[in-house]
Scaffold this motif. Structure first.
Motif, PDB file in Angstrom:
ATOM      1  N   LYS A 138      -1.198 -15.526  47.344  1.00  0.00           N
ATOM      2  CA  LYS A 138      -1.585 -14.268  46.654  1.00  0.00           C
ATOM      3  C   LYS A 138      -2.949 -14.424  46.002  1.00  0.00           C
ATOM      4  CE  LYS A 138       2.454 -12.201  44.494  1.00  0.00           C
ATOM      5  NZ  LYS A 138       3.124 -12.115  43.197  1.00  0.00           N
ATOM      6  N   MET A 139      -3.114 -15.578  45.342  1.00  0.00           N
ATOM      7  CA  MET A 139      -4.367 -15.839  44.629  1.00  0.00           C
ATOM      8  C   MET A 139      -5.538 -15.887  45.606  1.00  0.00           C
ATOM      9  SD  MET A 139      -5.142 -19.116  42.183  1.00  0.00           S
ATOM     10  CE  MET A 139      -5.301 -20.288  43.523  1.00  0.00           C
ATOM     11  N   HIS A 140      -5.355 -16.576  46.715  1.00  0.00           N
ATOM     12  CA  HIS A 140      -6.429 -16.699  47.700  1.00  0.00           C
ATOM     13  C   HIS A 140      -6.696 -15.381  48.413  1.00  0.00           C
ATOM     14  CE1 HIS A 140      -6.435 -21.377  48.171  1.00  0.00           C
ATOM     15  NE2 HIS A 140      -6.871 -20.960  46.993  1.00  0.00           N
ATOM     16  N   LEU A 141      -5.650 -14.618  48.650  1.00  0.00           N
ATOM     17  CA  LEU A 141      -5.813 -13.298  49.261  1.00  0.00           C
ATOM     18  C   LEU A 141      -6.748 -12.438  48.406  1.00  0.00           C
ATOM     19  CD1 LEU A 141      -4.836 -11.282  51.466  1.00  0.00           C
ATOM     20  CD2 LEU A 141      -2.905 -10.745  49.986  1.00  0.00           C
ATOM     21  N   ALA A 142      -6.668 -12.614  47.088  1.00  0.00           N
ATOM     22  CA  ALA A 142      -7.527 -11.859  46.173  1.00  0.00           C
ATOM     23  C   ALA A 142      -8.896 -12.517  46.001  1.00  0.00           C
ATOM     24  CB  ALA A 142      -6.838 -11.726  44.811  1.00  0.00           C
ATOM     25  N   GLY A 143      -9.145 -13.597  46.713  1.00  0.00           N
ATOM     26  CA  GLY A 143     -10.454 -14.256  46.638  1.00  0.00           C
ATOM     27  C   GLY A 143     -10.627 -15.147  45.420  1.00  0.00           C
ATOM     28  N   ILE A 144      -9.525 -15.483  44.770  1.00  0.00           N
ATOM     29  CA  ILE A 144      -9.634 -16.336  43.578  1.00  0.00           C
ATOM     30  C   ILE A 144      -9.422 -17.796  43.993  1.00  0.00           C
ATOM     31  CG2 ILE A 144      -8.731 -16.830  41.258  1.00  0.00           C
ATOM     32  CD1 ILE A 144      -7.478 -13.900  41.449  1.00  0.00           C
ATOM     33  N   ILE A 145     -10.395 -18.647  43.646  1.00  0.00           N
ATOM     34  CA  ILE A 145     -10.284 -20.076  43.882  1.00  0.00           C
ATOM     35  C   ILE A 145      -9.924 -20.714  42.545  1.00  0.00           C
ATOM     36  CG2 ILE A 145     -11.525 -22.155  44.687  1.00  0.00           C
ATOM     37  CD1 ILE A 145     -11.456 -19.849  46.768  1.00  0.00           C
ATOM     38  N   HIS A 146      -8.892 -21.539  42.514  1.00  0.00           N
ATOM     39  CA  HIS A 146      -8.483 -22.125  41.236  1.00  0.00           C
ATOM     40  C   HIS A 146      -9.443 -23.223  40.786  1.00  0.00           C
ATOM     41  CE1 HIS A 146      -6.294 -24.551  38.333  1.00  0.00           C
ATOM     42  NE2 HIS A 146      -5.591 -23.466  38.057  1.00  0.00           N
ATOM     43  N   GLY A 147      -9.783 -24.111  41.705  1.00  0.00           N
ATOM     44  CA  GLY A 147     -10.750 -25.163  41.372  1.00  0.00           C
ATOM     45  C   GLY A 147     -10.132 -26.465  40.878  1.00  0.00           C
ATOM     46  N   ASP A 148      -8.867 -26.441  40.449  1.00  0.00           N
ATOM     47  CA  ASP A 148      -8.190 -27.678  40.010  1.00  0.00           C
ATOM     48  C   ASP A 148      -6.681 -27.494  40.187  1.00  0.00           C
ATOM     49  OD1 ASP A 148      -7.728 -30.186  38.931  1.00  0.00           O
ATOM     50  OD2 ASP A 148      -7.919 -29.523  36.848  1.00  0.00           O
ATOM     51  N   LEU A 149      -6.313 -27.248  41.445  1.00  0.00           N
ATOM     52  CA  LEU A 149      -4.931 -26.824  41.719  1.00  0.00           C
ATOM     53  C   LEU A 149      -3.984 -28.018  41.816  1.00  0.00           C
ATOM     54  CD1 LEU A 149      -3.406 -24.181  42.134  1.00  0.00           C
ATOM     55  CD2 LEU A 149      -3.817 -24.380  44.578  1.00  0.00           C
ATOM     56  N   THR A 150      -3.762 -28.659  40.686  1.00  0.00           N
ATOM     57  CA  THR A 150      -2.819 -29.784  40.661  1.00  0.00           C
ATOM     58  C   THR A 150      -1.441 -29.277  40.222  1.00  0.00           C
ATOM     59  OG1 THR A 150      -3.263 -30.283  38.356  1.00  0.00           O
ATOM     60  CG2 THR A 150      -4.665 -31.373  39.983  1.00  0.00           C
ATOM     61  N   THR A 151      -0.443 -30.154  40.364  1.00  0.00           N
ATOM     62  CA  THR A 151       0.916 -29.761  39.961  1.00  0.00           C
ATOM     63  C   THR A 151       1.067 -29.696  38.433  1.00  0.00           C
ATOM     64  OG1 THR A 151       1.429 -32.084  40.370  1.00  0.00           O
ATOM     65  CG2 THR A 151       2.185 -30.508  42.011  1.00  0.00           C
TER      66      THR A 151
END
Ligand SMILES: Nc1ncnc2c1ncn2[C@@H]1O[C@H](COP(=O)(O)OP(=O)(O)OP(=O)(O)O)[C@@H](O)[C@H]1O
Ligand SMILES: [Mg+2]
Length: 245
Positions: A138-151
């Motif tokens: 969902k986040m990527h579909l909206a073009g949002i990159i998290h940048g530190d997507l750890t658990t």
């Protein structure tokens, strides 16, 4: 700590440290009776003061934007209550009864004998992996990159977690390195970071990330395939780097 507020009793910060990160200190506090987490970005003495100030402000801005953007598309994130621009603090909603996905998977696996999951544990992990894939998709579909997507930056609501029929409820946090970008490359990096976080800690459940990818693809139907190609390239680059040392 200066929270940059006059009406001190309305906005409070407890002096006792809640968590210490690489770039930020977290405290608990309150905002007009609501419990808060206060994230204070501190300066790095080894950086040039001007650069340091610029980076700190950039990260704070990125954090605020990332939290808002995700909330706008229906991803659970802490509400932002107050920003102390002089003290570089963000006062946000304290999410209660949550575990980081990291801790939660560890707890599930601890209940399993010999590192192999029983049926109940496997089902919970599968549900969790699916929900992680949906959220990131969902986040990527909206073009949002998290940048530190750890658990550690994905939280799970533990209130109703015993109930098999309720889907895991996930929140995303820690958006200091987030940005908006529709390229497959940055999305691939997000997935790679997540994969590394999972496989380095939980090598005995390699299928977990496969489920994440399947549900990601099911959510991000328009671009998932292209991101997978990038992920493959990034993995190869990572392997080469490890071989060269
Ligand atoms: N709003 C919140 N509600 C509940 N717990 C939180 C919240 N924000 C952060 N936490 C907890 O604090 C930990 C650290 O927070 P966060 O990831 O934002 O900081 P960090 O990793 O130190 O920051 P940075 O990577 O920017 O240096 C999280 O893993 C989580 O356990
Ligand atoms: Mg973090």
């Amino acid at each position: 700590m200066d929270s940059n507020v006059n009406h001190a009793s309305a906005v409070t910060v407890n002096q006792q440290l809640f968590k210490q990160g690489a770039e930020a200190r977290l405290f608990t506090g309150s905002f007009f009776g609501r419990k808060t987490i206060v994230k204070e970005r501190f300066s790095k003495k080894y950086r040039h003061p001007e650069l340091d100030e610029r980076l700190t402000k950039e990260r704070m801005r990125a954090e605020l934007k990332g939290l808002m953007r995700c909330k706008n598309i229906g991803i659970w994130t802490p509400a932002v209550y107050f920003v102390g621009s002089k003290s570089n603090t963000v006062h946000m909603e304290l999410l209660e009864n949550v575990d980081t996905v990291n801790i939660y998977i560890g707890k599930l696996l601890m209940g399993c004998v010999d590192g192999s999951c029983d049926v109940q544990c496997t089902n919970k992990l599968k549900q969790l992996a699916e929900e992680v894939g949906i959220t990131v998709g969902k986040m990527h579909l909206a073009g949002i990159i998290h940048g530190d997507l750890t658990t550690s930056n994905i939280l799970i609501d533990t209130t109703n977690v015993e109930n098999e029929s309720t889907k895991p409820k996930l929140a995303l946090i820690d958006f200091g390195l987030s940005h908006v970008d529709n390229s497959a490359e940055d999305k691939g990096v997000d997935l790679y970071v997540l994969e590394r976080a999972l496989t380095s800690t939980f090598s005995n459940i390699p299928w977990f990330f496969d489920i994440v990818l399947t549900s990601y693809r099911g959510t991000y139907t328009s671009g998932g395939e292209e991101v997978f190609k990038k992920l493959e390239e990034i993995r190869l680059r990572g392997r080469k780097r490890t071989m060269i040392g």
